[in-house]
Enzyme design. Structure first.
Site, PDB file in Angstrom:
ATOM      1  N   SER A 135      82.418 -45.862 -16.681  1.00  0.00           N
ATOM      2  CA  SER A 135      83.740 -46.007 -17.323  1.00  0.00           C
ATOM      3  C   SER A 135      84.524 -47.172 -16.743  1.00  0.00           C
ATOM      4  CB  SER A 135      84.537 -44.714 -17.165  1.00  0.00           C
ATOM      5  OG  SER A 135      84.600 -44.327 -15.810  1.00  0.00           O
ATOM      6  N   ASN A 150      87.277 -35.285  -9.966  1.00  0.00           N
ATOM      7  CA  ASN A 150      87.890 -34.558 -11.079  1.00  0.00           C
ATOM      8  C   ASN A 150      89.404 -34.418 -10.920  1.00  0.00           C
ATOM      9  OD1 ASN A 150      85.286 -34.382 -11.884  1.00  0.00           O
ATOM     10  ND2 ASN A 150      85.054 -32.174 -11.513  1.00  0.00           N
ATOM     11  N   THR A 194     115.660 -42.454 -54.524  1.00  0.00           N
ATOM     12  CA  THR A 194     114.724 -41.340 -54.403  1.00  0.00           C
ATOM     13  C   THR A 194     113.631 -41.657 -55.423  1.00  0.00           C
ATOM     14  OG1 THR A 194     115.831 -39.988 -56.072  1.00  0.00           O
ATOM     15  CG2 THR A 194     116.554 -39.665 -53.800  1.00  0.00           C
ATOM     16  N   HIS A 195     112.403 -41.292 -55.110  1.00  0.00           N
ATOM     17  CA  HIS A 195     111.248 -41.650 -55.961  1.00  0.00           C
ATOM     18  C   HIS A 195     111.155 -43.164 -56.178  1.00  0.00           C
ATOM     19  CE1 HIS A 195     111.171 -37.339 -57.115  1.00  0.00           C
ATOM     20  NE2 HIS A 195     112.491 -37.482 -57.095  1.00  0.00           N
ATOM     21  N   LYS A 218     104.088 -69.275 -49.924  1.00  0.00           N
ATOM     22  CA  LYS A 218     104.136 -67.923 -49.371  1.00  0.00           C
ATOM     23  C   LYS A 218     104.655 -67.801 -47.957  1.00  0.00           C
ATOM     24  CE  LYS A 218     101.793 -64.618 -50.674  1.00  0.00           C
ATOM     25  NZ  LYS A 218     100.704 -63.639 -50.616  1.00  0.00           N
ATOM     26  N   ASN A 275     104.500 -64.521 -45.538  1.00  0.00           N
ATOM     27  CA  ASN A 275     104.030 -63.136 -45.514  1.00  0.00           C
ATOM     28  C   ASN A 275     104.615 -62.330 -44.355  1.00  0.00           C
ATOM     29  OD1 ASN A 275     102.360 -63.725 -47.706  1.00  0.00           O
ATOM     30  ND2 ASN A 275     100.708 -64.428 -46.351  1.00  0.00           N
ATOM     31  N   GLU A 324     103.371 -55.471 -41.787  1.00  0.00           N
ATOM     32  CA  GLU A 324     102.115 -55.039 -42.420  1.00  0.00           C
ATOM     33  C   GLU A 324     101.117 -54.559 -41.374  1.00  0.00           C
ATOM     34  OE1 GLU A 324     100.918 -57.568 -46.168  1.00  0.00           O
ATOM     35  OE2 GLU A 324     101.789 -58.879 -44.671  1.00  0.00           O
ATOM     36  N   TYR A 345      85.807 -29.280 -15.694  1.00  0.00           N
ATOM     37  CA  TYR A 345      85.548 -30.671 -16.075  1.00  0.00           C
ATOM     38  C   TYR A 345      84.177 -30.824 -16.719  1.00  0.00           C
ATOM     39  CZ  TYR A 345      84.789 -35.674 -15.884  1.00  0.00           C
ATOM     40  OH  TYR A 345      84.524 -36.968 -16.241  1.00  0.00           O
ATOM     41  N   GLN A 356      85.777 -38.053 -20.037  1.00  0.00           N
ATOM     42  CA  GLN A 356      85.918 -39.483 -19.798  1.00  0.00           C
ATOM     43  C   GLN A 356      86.374 -40.193 -21.074  1.00  0.00           C
ATOM     44  OE1 GLN A 356      83.143 -41.394 -16.993  1.00  0.00           O
ATOM     45  NE2 GLN A 356      82.455 -42.565 -18.748  1.00  0.00           N
ATOM     46  N   LYS A 391      90.282 -41.699 -22.213  1.00  0.00           N
ATOM     47  CA  LYS A 391      91.030 -42.862 -21.729  1.00  0.00           C
ATOM     48  C   LYS A 391      91.259 -43.983 -22.727  1.00  0.00           C
ATOM     49  CE  LYS A 391      89.558 -41.897 -17.148  1.00  0.00           C
ATOM     50  NZ  LYS A 391      88.845 -40.712 -17.748  1.00  0.00           N
TER      51      LYS A 391
HETATM   52  N1  ARG Z   1      84.943 -41.450 -14.677  1.00  0.00           N
HETATM   53  C1  ARG Z   1      85.191 -40.061 -14.716  1.00  0.00           C
HETATM   54  C2  ARG Z   1      86.164 -39.720 -15.839  1.00  0.00           C
HETATM   55  O1  ARG Z   1      86.850 -40.590 -16.243  1.00  0.00           O
HETATM   56  C3  ARG Z   1      85.778 -39.593 -13.413  1.00  0.00           C
HETATM   57  C4  ARG Z   1      85.491 -38.175 -13.113  1.00  0.00           C
HETATM   58  C5  ARG Z   1      84.034 -38.001 -12.890  1.00  0.00           C
HETATM   59  N2  ARG Z   1      83.728 -36.718 -12.427  1.00  0.00           N
HETATM   60  C6  ARG Z   1      82.480 -36.278 -12.428  1.00  0.00           C
HETATM   61  N3  ARG Z   1      82.277 -35.079 -11.973  1.00  0.00           N
HETATM   62  N4  ARG Z   1      81.487 -36.991 -12.868  1.00  0.00           N
HETATM   63  O2  ARG Z   1      86.236 -38.609 -16.315  1.00  0.00           O
END
Ligand code: ARG
Length: 470
Positions: free
Chosen positions: A23, A110, A155-156, A283, A285, A290, A317, A322, A325
């Protein structure tokens, strides 16, 4: 390259697996928060005597050095170290030697990653509330400049009743006000410390979670260790609030786009916020609204995406998490960009008051008011509605507006009409007749602006109290 968790393994990780599961390419965005969390954790370990005080101090110094190098762009993160947590730990160990390996005592990635996310989001929420405040201020400034500007209300998408343009803009101030309120409320659910939950069950070391919470400025500590490491509802909530903001921005976008069309010509967006066409020289724009309208889709997508990632995951977990994010980072970027641009675009747009007045004079949006006039004379509303319907039809067939009719023409439809009808039908009279709390009459709109400004002061005070101006 050996892994921090390599002990139990007899083989190298497959390169594709490594790339697929890492990650670091995106969670490097959490570097500051990760180090911040580690600094508090290390201080606690030293304070509790879990590691020697001088080791805690060495770790602190090492972390500051690593942070400095990251800030200077000197560190190249590596996929084989998987994520930001292990990348930073590896650099710490490089910096201060094996003592760096004591940092992870009593902690798991975790509870570490959950802590990073809470730290990250609580900052972004304050920044976004501040951006909403800026946009609201820009809308209020335009509203103040347009408390005499009358525009057809729809309205509408059919002309319905004339309203003050200020009143229309203030509707958005209310929407963004609720959006800010939602984010401020969510802060108390974000500002909770997961660290100390360990991998899922807590830790055997005599840690002090409340000390860490205090160090990091968290108001509370998660009650349950399983919940602390596996919950992401605070992110879902943020994505939901972000979706609502984008929905509001998208509606405003649509109106700005319509209003800048040749058909409307109610406003003109500043040249700096528009682009031209590569083929049609005439034009201009409205690209920004948009694109904001278009980007609403990706934010909704992130909300549904995370809800789906979380659904059916057993406690605690799982690696699925992951996936929480990228959508969050993208949402923050999308939202911040949109709000920034909108505040400037609203502040610099030109309001074409004459054109709005022309539009108001060329419609039947005062029809309700003559019906009300007849009601005032004792006619049942339903019957008045019918009479005015016929009057409007007469106008359409004869190419006239209501104000063009002579009194004799009016009287063909009802004996109850008299001279005063001309005063009642003026756009100003029509607007000012809606003199109820929340209505479009000028005194009501001015009072609403004053209340909104007080609200903005409260929001600014909240931002000042929760922001981390460094
Ligand atoms: N990169 C992991 C995440 O974003 C971190 C936690 C990883 N934990 C594990 N037990 N592999 O979730």
């Amino acid at each position: 390259m050996s892994k921090l968790w390599g002990g139990r393994f007899t083989k190298q990780t497959d390169r594709l697996v490594e790339e697929y599961t890492a990650s670091i390419t995106f969670d490097k965005e959490l570097a500051e928060e990760d180090i911040e969390g580690s600094l508090a954790h290390a201080a606690m370990l030293g304070r509790q005597g879990i590691i020697p005080a001088e080791d805690a101090e060495a770790i602190r110094e090492g972390l500051l050095k690593v942070r400095d190098r990251i800030r200077k762009g000197e560190i190249e993160f590596s996929i084989s170290d998987e994520d930001i947590h292990m990348n930073i730990e590896k650099h710490l160990i490089e910096e201060i030697g094996p003592t760096g390996g004591k940092l992870h005592t009593g902690r798991s990635r975790n509870d570490q990653v959950a802590t990073d996310m809470h730290l990250y989001l609580r900052r972004r929420v304050v920044e976004i509330v501040e951006l909403l405040h800026k946009l609201q201020s820009a809308l209020i400034d335009q509203a103040k400049a347009n408390t005499d500007t009358i525009v057809p209300g729809y309205t509408h998408l059919q002309r319905a009743q004339p309203i003050l343009f200020a009143h229309h803009l203030m509707a958005y101030v209310s929407m963004f006000g609720r959006d800010a309120e939602r984010l401020m409320d969510s802060y108390k659910r974000i500002n909770v410390l997961p660290l100390g939950a360990g991998a899922l069950a807590g830790t055997t070391f005599p840690i002090d979670r409340h000390f860490v919470a205090e160090q990091l400025g968290f108001d509370r500590v998660y009650e349950n260790s399983l919940d602390a490491v596996s919950d992401r509802d605070f992110i879902v909530e943020f994505l939901a609030h972000a979706s609502l903001i984008m929905m509001h921005l998208s509606r405003l976008s649509e109106e700005l786009i319509l209003w800048s069309s040749t058909e409307f010509r109610f406003i003109e967006l500043d040249d700096a916020f528009c682009t031209g066409s590569s083929i049609m020289p005439q034009k201009k724009n409205p690209d920004v609204p948009e694109l904001v309208r278009g980007k609403t889709g990706r934010v909704y997508g992130h909300l549904i995406g995370l809800l789906t990632v979380l659904k059916s995951q057993p406690l605690a977990y799982n690696k699925d998490m992951q996936e929480d994010k990228e959508g969050m980072f993208d949402t923050v970027r999308t939202l911040q960009g949109a709000l920034q641009l909108f505040a400037q675009m609203i502040a610099t747009m030109t309001v074409n008051k004459d054109r709005m007045r022309e539009a108001v004079n060329q419609d039947f949006s005062n029809a309700t008011d003559i019906a009300d006039f007849l009601v005032g004379k004792g006619m049942p509303f339903r019957q008045a509605h019918e009479v005015i319907g016929k009057t409007v039809l007469y106008c359409i067939r004869n190419g006239k507006y209501l104000l063009d009719l002579t009194l004799d023409e009016f009287r063909q439809f009802s004996e109850l009409f008299d001279e005063r009808i001309y005063e009642v039908l003026k756009p100003e009279s029509v607007v000012n007749a809606r003199d109820v709390y929340g209505g479009t009459a000028k005194p009501q709109v001015i009072a609403a602006i004053a209340r909104a400004e007080q609200e903005l002061e409260r929001t600014a005070a909240w931002v000042a109290a929760h922001g981390e101006s460094e």
